[in-house]
Design a protein around this motif. Structure first.
Motif, short mmCIF file in Angstrom:
data_model
loop_
_atom_site.label_atom_id
_atom_site.label_comp_id
_atom_site.label_asym_id
_atom_site.label_seq_id
_atom_site.Cartn_x
_atom_site.Cartn_y
_atom_site.Cartn_z
N ILE A 263 0.86 -1.18 0.00
CA ILE A 263 0.00 0.00 0.00
C ILE A 263 0.90 1.23 0.00
O ILE A 263 1.66 1.45 0.94
N GLU A 264 0.85 2.02 -1.09
CA GLU A 264 1.73 3.19 -1.19
C GLU A 264 0.97 4.39 -1.74
O GLU A 264 0.02 4.24 -2.52
N PRO A 265 1.35 5.60 -1.32
CA PRO A 265 0.66 6.81 -1.78
C PRO A 265 0.82 7.00 -3.29
O PRO A 265 1.90 6.82 -3.84
N MET A 266 -0.28 7.36 -3.96
CA MET A 266 -0.22 7.62 -5.40
C MET A 266 0.69 8.81 -5.68
O MET A 266 1.31 8.88 -6.75
N ALA A 267 0.80 9.73 -4.73
CA ALA A 267 1.63 10.93 -4.92
C ALA A 267 3.10 10.58 -5.12
O ALA A 267 3.86 11.37 -5.68
N SER A 268 3.52 9.39 -4.67
CA SER A 268 4.93 9.01 -4.79
C SER A 268 5.24 8.41 -6.16
O SER A 268 6.41 8.21 -6.50
N LYS A 269 4.20 8.14 -6.97
CA LYS A 269 4.41 7.53 -8.28
C LYS A 269 4.76 8.59 -9.32
O LYS A 269 4.08 9.61 -9.43
N THR A 270 5.82 8.35 -10.07
CA THR A 270 6.24 9.31 -11.10
C THR A 270 5.51 9.10 -12.41
O THR A 270 5.53 9.96 -13.29
N LEU A 272 1.82 6.93 -14.25
CA LEU A 272 0.56 6.26 -13.96
C LEU A 272 0.77 4.75 -13.95
O LEU A 272 1.23 4.17 -14.94
N PRO A 273 0.48 4.08 -12.84
CA PRO A 273 0.70 2.63 -12.76
C PRO A 273 -0.34 1.86 -13.58
O PRO A 273 -1.39 2.39 -13.94
N GLN A 274 -0.03 0.62 -13.87
CA GLN A 274 -0.96 -0.25 -14.58
C GLN A 274 -1.91 -0.90 -13.59
O GLN A 274 -1.49 -1.59 -12.67
N HIS A 293 -4.29 5.91 -2.83
CA HIS A 293 -3.18 4.98 -2.63
C HIS A 293 -3.24 3.89 -3.69
O HIS A 293 -4.32 3.51 -4.16
N LEU A 294 -2.08 3.40 -4.06
CA LEU A 294 -1.98 2.25 -4.96
C LEU A 294 -1.86 0.99 -4.11
O LEU A 294 -0.94 0.86 -3.31
N VAL A 295 -2.81 0.07 -4.29
CA VAL A 295 -2.79 -1.21 -3.58
C VAL A 295 -2.41 -2.29 -4.58
O VAL A 295 -3.09 -2.49 -5.58
N THR A 296 -1.30 -2.96 -4.30
CA THR A 296 -0.81 -4.01 -5.20
C THR A 296 -0.71 -5.32 -4.43
O THR A 296 -0.10 -5.39 -3.37
N VAL A 297 -1.33 -6.34 -4.99
CA VAL A 297 -1.31 -7.67 -4.37
C VAL A 297 -0.47 -8.60 -5.26
O VAL A 297 -0.72 -8.70 -6.46
N VAL A 298 0.52 -9.26 -4.66
CA VAL A 298 1.40 -10.17 -5.38
C VAL A 298 1.24 -11.55 -4.75
O VAL A 298 1.49 -11.72 -3.55
N VAL A 299 0.81 -12.52 -5.57
CA VAL A 299 0.42 -13.83 -5.03
C VAL A 299 1.05 -14.96 -5.82
O VAL A 299 1.01 -14.97 -7.05
N GLU A 300 1.59 -15.95 -5.12
CA GLU A 300 2.05 -17.19 -5.74
C GLU A 300 0.89 -18.17 -5.73
O GLU A 300 0.93 -19.22 -5.10
N ALA A 301 -0.18 -17.81 -6.44
CA ALA A 301 -1.41 -18.58 -6.45
C ALA A 301 -2.22 -18.20 -7.68
O ALA A 301 -1.90 -17.22 -8.36
N PRO A 302 -3.29 -18.94 -8.00
CA PRO A 302 -4.12 -18.63 -9.17
C PRO A 302 -4.72 -17.23 -9.12
O PRO A 302 -4.84 -16.62 -8.05
N ALA A 303 -5.13 -16.73 -10.29
CA ALA A 303 -5.69 -15.39 -10.40
C ALA A 303 -6.93 -15.20 -9.53
O ALA A 303 -7.19 -14.10 -9.04
N GLU A 304 -7.68 -16.27 -9.32
CA GLU A 304 -8.88 -16.19 -8.47
C GLU A 304 -8.54 -15.72 -7.07
O GLU A 304 -9.27 -14.93 -6.45
N SER A 305 -7.38 -16.15 -6.56
CA SER A 305 -6.95 -15.76 -5.22
C SER A 305 -6.55 -14.30 -5.16
O SER A 305 -6.90 -13.58 -4.22
N VAL A 306 -5.78 -13.83 -6.15
CA VAL A 306 -5.28 -12.45 -6.11
C VAL A 306 -6.41 -11.44 -6.15
O VAL A 306 -6.38 -10.40 -5.49
#
Length: 318
Positions: A263-270, A272-274, A293-306
């Motif tokens: 979880i990171e502030p959008m203001a810190s992004k130089t 536009l994220p994907q 805020h930009l919320v990014t989830v990184v999972v070693e699991a199927p797309a259904e989980s992420v």
């Protein structure tokens, strides 16, 4: 009827014994990767990409010492001492310093506590196969739901050292593989092999320290109502990443698969994220914006989980 009942009981007893035997192999694998020293070369494959790496690992009373280096392509080296990790990147003349976040890396892929694995995976023994010159016992972990991947592991029959692992998707296709091509297990290892090749040069390089410290994201208004059976929180911290010192990072694991929520502030992004879903080998990534805020989830699991995990992240102004 008595004969049928006796046969059924015998089959159930054999099944329970077989699973117990397979779980005992998982314990052997964990113990070997923690207690034995080793040096070797392994190949990592994901999709149509492959990378060859050299590892030197020395087990000690105060934690492991380890050096990992790429042998082809762009140079990269990772040196670990206990829970401190330094990544040397000569291409950008940078040293990144971080703390280990309980994410398992090959060959130390298994946790100390294996009691929950049989609750979410069918664990069984496979055939004896030859890997890097060693006779290895294959162990198969078949998920009981569609929220996690399957795994195949091959362990040296003599020492229990993990020599090969595969991650399998919903179609039972290999999406990630690690396999030693050469390894020496045990014996004395010269500690000089643990020093970075770039140690002298790196004194003039830029140092990026993650500054990871334990924190409570709830105090800032964030909550993660994770509804994935078997996944438990292992780490919650605040760290420096991508130029921002206000990045929240929470790690969950079911013992095999790891889930990271950033979880990171959008203001810190130089730039536009994907947003939305993307995939890198066995890793599924999902990003969305919540409360600036930009919320990014990184999972070693199927797309259904992420997707489920991303939807569980909420913000309420404290």
């Amino acid at each position: 009827m008595r004969i049928l009942a006796a046969l059924l009981l015998a089959l159930l007893a054999h099944s329970a014994w077989a699973e117990s035997d397979a779980l005992a192999w998982l314990q052997r694998i964990h113990a070997a990767t923690q207690k034995l020293s080793y040096t070797g070369t392994f190949v990592y494959r994901s999709g149509d990409q492959a990378e060859t790496l050299r590892i030197v690992h020395v087990a000690g009373r105060n934690g492991a010492l380890e050096r990992l280096e790429t042998l082809e392509g762009q140079a990269r080296e990772i040196v670990r001492s206990g829970d401190e990790v330094k990544c040397y990147l000569p291409g950008s003349m940078t040293v990144k310093v971080d703390r280990q976040t309980d994410r398992m890396v090959f060959p130390a892929l298994l946790p100390a506590n294996l009691q929950d694995i049989s609750e979410h995976y069918e664990v069984s023994k496979g055939a004896i196969e030859r890997i890097a010159g060693y006779d290895c016992q294959a162990i198969v972990l078949q998920p009981k739901d569609k929220l996690r991947y399957g795994h195949r592991l091959w362990a040296d029959a003599s020492t229990g050292m993990l020599l090969k692992s595969q991650t399998l998707d919903e179609r039972n296709e290999v999406v990630e593989q690690f396999a030693f091509t050469q390894i020496s297990i045990g014996g004395k290892i010269d500690h000089g092999q643990l020093k970075s090749k770039f140690l002298a040069k790196s004194r003039a390089w830029r140092v990026e320290n993650s500054g990871a410290v334990a924190t409570s994201l709830a105090a800032s208004g964030w909550s993660i109502n994770l509804e994935l059976p078997g996944f438990k929180k292992v780490t919650e911290m605040k760290r420096t990443q991508g130029g921002s010192s206000e990045v929240g990072h929470v790690v969950y694991s079911d013992g095999l698969a790891a889930v990271s929520v950033f979880i990171e502030p959008m203001a810190s992004k130089t730039s536009l994220p994907q947003f939305g879903l993307s995939r890198q080998g066995a890793i599924n990534i999902y990003s969305r914006q919540i409360a600036e805020h930009l919320v990014t989830v990184v999972v070693e699991a199927p797309a259904e989980s992420v997707k489920k995990i991303s939807d569980s992240v909420e913000y309420r102004k404290p």
